[in-house]
Design an enzyme around this catalytic site. Structure first.
Site, PDB file in Angstrom:
ATOM      1  N   ARG A 224      64.027 -51.404 -17.356  1.00  0.00           N
ATOM      2  CA  ARG A 224      64.819 -52.166 -16.998  1.00  0.00           C
ATOM      3  C   ARG A 224      64.754 -51.780 -15.446  1.00  0.00           C
ATOM      4  NH1 ARG A 224      64.836 -55.158 -20.608  1.00  0.00           N
ATOM      5  NH2 ARG A 224      66.568 -56.037 -21.923  1.00  0.00           N
ATOM      6  N   GLU A 253      66.460 -59.594 -10.197  1.00  0.00           N
ATOM      7  CA  GLU A 253      65.354 -60.519 -10.839  1.00  0.00           C
ATOM      8  C   GLU A 253      65.625 -62.081 -10.769  1.00  0.00           C
ATOM      9  OE1 GLU A 253      64.649 -59.475 -14.880  1.00  0.00           O
ATOM     10  OE2 GLU A 253      63.803 -57.450 -14.369  1.00  0.00           O
ATOM     11  N   HIS A 272      58.896 -60.023 -15.127  1.00  0.00           N
ATOM     12  CA  HIS A 272      59.836 -59.649 -16.391  1.00  0.00           C
ATOM     13  C   HIS A 272      59.026 -60.395 -17.466  1.00  0.00           C
ATOM     14  CE1 HIS A 272      63.711 -58.032 -18.285  1.00  0.00           C
ATOM     15  NE2 HIS A 272      62.515 -58.013 -19.186  1.00  0.00           N
TER      16      HIS A 272
END
Length: 296
Positions: A224, A253, A272
């Site tokens: 993370r 993000e 991601h």
């Protein structure tokens, strides 16, 4: 059953055999306000489910996360209201592990620089082999253990691991040397992060810890974004202390196009996507759907 983002069709079919499925995407998408009064379950990918949403859904019984980590769910309110929150640990572990190793290779071999093709690339790139290097794994769950197996078995790397939850014997049996976090950082040429984002891990790897790593080290983050202090990372890179970084997750993000980390030639950034293989997406979706069926 409300699904705010697309999931594998096999999972949707499984859910439709047991419940009415209302999609929050595509043609005829229905937002949460349109289902809040009658929804009993949510299959959640990257959206947030906060306490206010839960309180507006009197029949909600389960939030099933499509993946690992619950940082997008108000777990305290869920506990207060008796709403079960589930994850799919292990279903995407192989895919994320492979991606972590891919990022490490991309940084160590200068692939990001080579792809951009700026200037005399062949003269600029001086890659490093992974063979014989030391890998430090911060967190030693399912994903990290697969990374350990790939790197030890495939590259002959020495693997260290720090996980405060596990005993030394369990770490050794799973194929790594157990060490404290500070020792791991000081000994590892390459560090890969595999811990959830919690109040205790937010900013876990800051400037002092980055500087404690050997000069020329590389850090990879597929966990993370908040675990790694990105401002500190930028400082360590610009100082020349770190050789590079591979990031699949960032604090914000997607990472803004003008973020200074994007200008660093020895940083490889992916949006991601570590778990986004065809195999993992099906496994994760089906496992999340099965959790819903079992609970309801």
């Amino acid at each position: 059953m409300w699904i705010p983002k697309p999931v594998h069709e096999d999972a949707v079919a499984l859910l439709r055999a047991h419940a009415e499925v209302v999609p929050g995407y595509g043609d005829g998408a229905v937002g949460f306000d349109g289902v809040s009064e009658r929804v009993t379950a949510i299959l959640l990918r990257t959206d947030r489910v906060d306490g206010a949403m839960m309180r507006r859904a009197p029949g909600l019984r389960i939030v099933a996360r499509h993946g690992v980590g619950v940082d997008t769910v108000d777990v305290e309110t869920a506990r207060e209201l008796g709403i079960v929150v589930t994850t799919t640990p292990g279903a995407n572990a192989q895919s994320v592990a492979e991606h972590a190793v891919a990022l490490l290779l991309a940084v160590r071999r200068g692939i990001g620089v080579a792809v951009r093709g700026d200037g005399d690339v062949r003269s600029a790139i001086r890659g490093r082999e992974l063979s014989g290097a030391t890998l430090g794994l911060v967190g030693f769950g399912r994903i990290a253990r697969r990374v350990a197996a790939i790197c030890a078995g495939g590259f002959g790397m020495r693997v260290l691991a720090h996980d405060p939850v596990l005993g030394e014997r369990e770490v050794r049996v799973a194929g790594a040397e157990p060490v404290g976090l500070d020792e791991l950082l000081s000994l590892s040429d390459n560090v890969s992060l595999h811990v959830p984002l919690t109040p205790g891990t937010r900013g876990l790897i800051g400037l002092a810890r980055l500087r404690s790593m050997p000069e020329g080290a590389v850090v990879v983050n597929t966990a993370r974004g908040g675990v790694l202090d990105e401002e500190a990372l930028l400082v360590a890179l610009r100082e020349g202390h770190l050789a590079g970084a591979g990031l699949d997750v960032t604090a914000v993000e997607p990472l803004p196009a003008d973020h200074p980390l994007r200008a660093e030639p020895n940083v490889v950034i992916t949006p991601h996507v570590g778990a986004q293989t065809a195999e993992a997406m099906r496994r994760v979706a089906l496992e999340a759907a099965e959790r819903v069926v079992e609970h309801l």
